[in-house]
Design an enzyme around this catalytic site. Structure first.
Site, PDB file in Angstrom:
ATOM      1  N   ASP A 103       0.794  -1.224   0.000  1.00 32.08           N
ATOM      2  CA  ASP A 103       0.000   0.000   0.000  1.00 32.08           C
ATOM      3  C   ASP A 103       0.827   1.275   0.000  1.00 32.08           C
ATOM      4  O   ASP A 103       0.344   2.336   0.368  1.00 32.08           O
ATOM      5  CB  ASP A 103      -0.922   0.008   1.236  1.00 32.08           C
ATOM      6  CG  ASP A 103      -0.150  -0.187   2.544  1.00 32.08           C
ATOM      7  OD1 ASP A 103       1.080   0.027   2.545  1.00 32.08           O
ATOM      8  OD2 ASP A 103      -0.773  -0.560   3.555  1.00 32.08           O
ATOM      9  N   GLU A 125      -0.298  -8.876  -2.092  1.00 30.88           N
ATOM     10  CA  GLU A 125      -0.955  -8.468  -0.850  1.00 30.88           C
ATOM     11  C   GLU A 125      -2.135  -7.539  -1.158  1.00 30.88           C
ATOM     12  O   GLU A 125      -2.298  -6.465  -0.584  1.00 30.88           O
ATOM     13  CB  GLU A 125       0.027  -7.786   0.110  1.00 30.88           C
ATOM     14  CG  GLU A 125      -0.471  -7.740   1.551  1.00 30.88           C
ATOM     15  CD  GLU A 125       0.485  -7.031   2.481  1.00 30.88           C
ATOM     16  OE1 GLU A 125       1.208  -7.724   3.215  1.00 30.88           O
ATOM     17  OE2 GLU A 125       0.506  -5.779   2.465  1.00 30.88           O
ATOM     18  N   GLU A 139      -2.680   4.858   2.967  1.00 24.82           N
ATOM     19  CA  GLU A 139      -2.554   3.481   2.495  1.00 24.82           C
ATOM     20  C   GLU A 139      -3.880   2.867   2.060  1.00 24.82           C
ATOM     21  O   GLU A 139      -3.937   2.096   1.098  1.00 24.82           O
ATOM     22  CB  GLU A 139      -1.893   2.622   3.581  1.00 24.82           C
ATOM     23  CG  GLU A 139      -0.430   2.937   3.830  1.00 24.82           C
ATOM     24  CD  GLU A 139      -0.215   4.050   4.824  1.00 24.82           C
ATOM     25  OE1 GLU A 139       0.946   4.334   5.150  1.00 24.82           O
ATOM     26  OE2 GLU A 139      -1.223   4.650   5.286  1.00 24.82           O
ATOM     27  N   HIS A 212       4.362   4.436  14.071  1.00 22.30           N
ATOM     28  CA  HIS A 212       4.781   5.227  12.912  1.00 22.30           C
ATOM     29  C   HIS A 212       3.628   5.681  12.016  1.00 22.30           C
ATOM     30  O   HIS A 212       3.825   6.538  11.159  1.00 22.30           O
ATOM     31  CB  HIS A 212       5.763   4.433  12.051  1.00 22.30           C
ATOM     32  CG  HIS A 212       5.095   3.422  11.167  1.00 22.30           C
ATOM     33  ND1 HIS A 212       4.669   2.204  11.631  1.00 22.30           N
ATOM     34  CD2 HIS A 212       4.771   3.459   9.838  1.00 22.30           C
ATOM     35  CE1 HIS A 212       4.128   1.522  10.638  1.00 22.30           C
ATOM     36  NE2 HIS A 212       4.180   2.262   9.546  1.00 22.30           N
ATOM     37  N   ARG A 214       0.788   7.476  10.036  1.00 23.41           N
ATOM     38  CA  ARG A 214       0.441   8.896   9.918  1.00 23.41           C
ATOM     39  C   ARG A 214      -0.794   9.239  10.733  1.00 23.41           C
ATOM     40  O   ARG A 214      -0.892  10.340  11.280  1.00 23.41           O
ATOM     41  CB  ARG A 214       0.206   9.273   8.450  1.00 23.41           C
ATOM     42  CG  ARG A 214       1.474   9.435   7.642  1.00 23.41           C
ATOM     43  CD  ARG A 214       1.181   9.705   6.180  1.00 23.41           C
ATOM     44  NE  ARG A 214       2.408   9.864   5.418  1.00 23.41           N
ATOM     45  CZ  ARG A 214       2.991  11.032   5.153  1.00 23.41           C
ATOM     46  NH1 ARG A 214       2.447  12.141   5.593  1.00 23.41           N
ATOM     47  NH2 ARG A 214       4.105  11.077   4.450  1.00 23.41           N
ATOM     48  N   HIS A 245      11.287   4.491  14.410  1.00 23.51           N
ATOM     49  CA  HIS A 245      11.108   4.579  12.962  1.00 23.51           C
ATOM     50  C   HIS A 245      12.245   5.418  12.380  1.00 23.51           C
ATOM     51  O   HIS A 245      12.814   6.276  13.073  1.00 23.51           O
ATOM     52  CB  HIS A 245       9.754   5.237  12.664  1.00 23.51           C
ATOM     53  CG  HIS A 245       9.332   5.147  11.243  1.00 23.51           C
ATOM     54  ND1 HIS A 245       9.567   6.145  10.326  1.00 23.51           N
ATOM     55  CD2 HIS A 245       8.680   4.174  10.568  1.00 23.51           C
ATOM     56  CE1 HIS A 245       9.093   5.794   9.144  1.00 23.51           C
ATOM     57  NE2 HIS A 245       8.552   4.602   9.261  1.00 23.51           N
TER      58      HIS A 245
END
Length: 386
Positions: A103, A125, A139, A212, A214, A245
């Site tokens: 994604d 995926e 994503e 991590h 957003r 991250h």
């Protein structure tokens, strides 16, 4: 001039982040072993250096590395640079198919560039959904947009297949393969490479955490770290390990938030085999990462997902995991409960049996109408490490 049915078909595999490198590695190996295909692996440079790092433990390396120029750090800037760079690749190397994974911006940009060039797009995926465009952002939208242009959807689970069917995707274009991350985990464990760092104390409870997404930037990160700080203080004998991250701002936030907590450690990103070793040693995983949800569920480690929803519901089964959001008290309560009860034995992985890459190659052969495989031989191309 059209290629004959016996001519090896070139497959271009795009990866720009470490998870993409890990999840494409088993597929790359299967294609390298198959004389019906040639393979070109391109690192798009979305996360500079991380794809090569991810492929190295599997004896692979990218053949092509792009270097997108970034000044503002915006998604639009990245997407534009990636589409331009990938389109140039497609003009020089006309592949029979382009494989994108997951994604990421790389996946969406690569799929778009290939679609515009009338090159079949294979989505590894495919079909994961929360049905909330803000969670995860961006994503969720990336996956949905890829579904409209992909020629072959390699779905990791039956739930993912059901999502695609519900969106009008032809069932003949969907193959349930399992998730290739299970293949990668099996490979590392079988080769004895998944070892925890030597600073892990096997006599103490171990909590491994990451943050991590957003959607969690800002308050969500602060609240998650607060919950971990409370858990560390409530369980002074436990080790709390926050794997930071690569984003320097996020790393600084979690480091500041856990400062002064003597049984908490913030570590930079670990090499993938060492990260898998750390997960294997863990008593609890706290994360908003999709990949870690799959890995923890496959390794049988209890999981707290610091999100309000997940596109991987298979991980949320009794004995595996639960959603706790980013409320510090919910995280503390659930964390104490899991640490007290210990790990529960689970059988198998909800994300596959370790043969996803084999099924993916069969599906790819069907898409490209290549003949049945008759000869097994080991081949190496520039995609393989020298």
């Amino acid at each position: 001039m059209c290629a004959s049915s016996s001519t090896p078909r070139e497959v271009l595999i795009l990866a720009g982040t470490r998870p993409e490198g890990v999840k494409t590695a088993p597929l790359i190996h299967r294609l390298l072993d198959d004389p019906r295909f040639t393979v070109r692996v391109a690192d798009t440079g979305q996360q500079p250096g991380r794809v090569a790092e991810a492929l190295a433990p599997f004896g692979l390396r990218p053949e092509v590395s792009l270097r997108p120029q970034r000044r503002t750090g915006s998604l639009a800037e990245l997407a534009a640079a990636l589409i331009t760079g990938i389109d140039e690749l497609l003009t020089h190397h006309r592949p029979a198919a382009v494989v994108v994974q997951g994604d990421t911006t790389t996946a969406l940009a690569g799929g778009t560039a290939a679609f515009w060039r009338h090159v079949p797009v294979v989505h590894l995926e495919a079909g994961l959904r929360t049905n909330d465009l803000d969670r995860p952002f961006p994503e969720e939208a990336n996956r949905a947009m890829l579904a409209r242009i992909a020629a072959l959807h390699l779905a990791p689970t039956e739930a993912a297949r059901t999502n695609l069917i519900g969106e009008g995707i032809r069932s003949s274009a969907i193959v349930v393969t399992g998730n290739t991350v299970v293949d990668a985990l099996h490979d590392l464990v079988e080769r004895g490479m998944a070892q925890a760092p030597d600073w892990v104390d096997a006599a103490r409870k171990l909590v491994v955490a990451t943050v991590h997404r957003r959607e969690n930037w800002g308050h969500g990160v602060t609240a998650t770290v607060d919950g971990l700080r409370r858990l560390a203080r409530a369980c002074p004998d436990a080790q709390i390990v926050m794997v930071a991250h690569p984003n320097p701002q996020l790393s600084a936030e979690v480091t500041a938030g856990l400062a002064g907590v003597t049984n908490a450690r913030v570590t930079p990103p670990l090499p993938y085999p060492q990260m898998v070793g750390l997960l294997r040693a863990a008593d609890l995983v706290v994360t908003d990462s999709g990949g870690l949800q799959e890995e923890a569920a496959t390794l049988g480690v209890p999981l707290l997902v610091t999100r309000e929803t997940t596109e991987r519901p298979e991980a949320l089964t009794p004995g595996r995991g639960e959603l706790v959001g980013t409320d510090p008290e919910r995280l503390l309560s659930a964390g104490l409960r899991h640490l007290a009860s210990g790990r529960t034995a689970v059988v198998g992985s909800p994300f596959g049996d370790g043969r996803a890459s084999d099924r993916s190659v069969v599906a790819l052969a069907g898409l490209l109408n290549v003949p049945a495989r008759r000869v097994v031989q080991r081949r190496r191309t520039a995609a393989a490490a020298s």
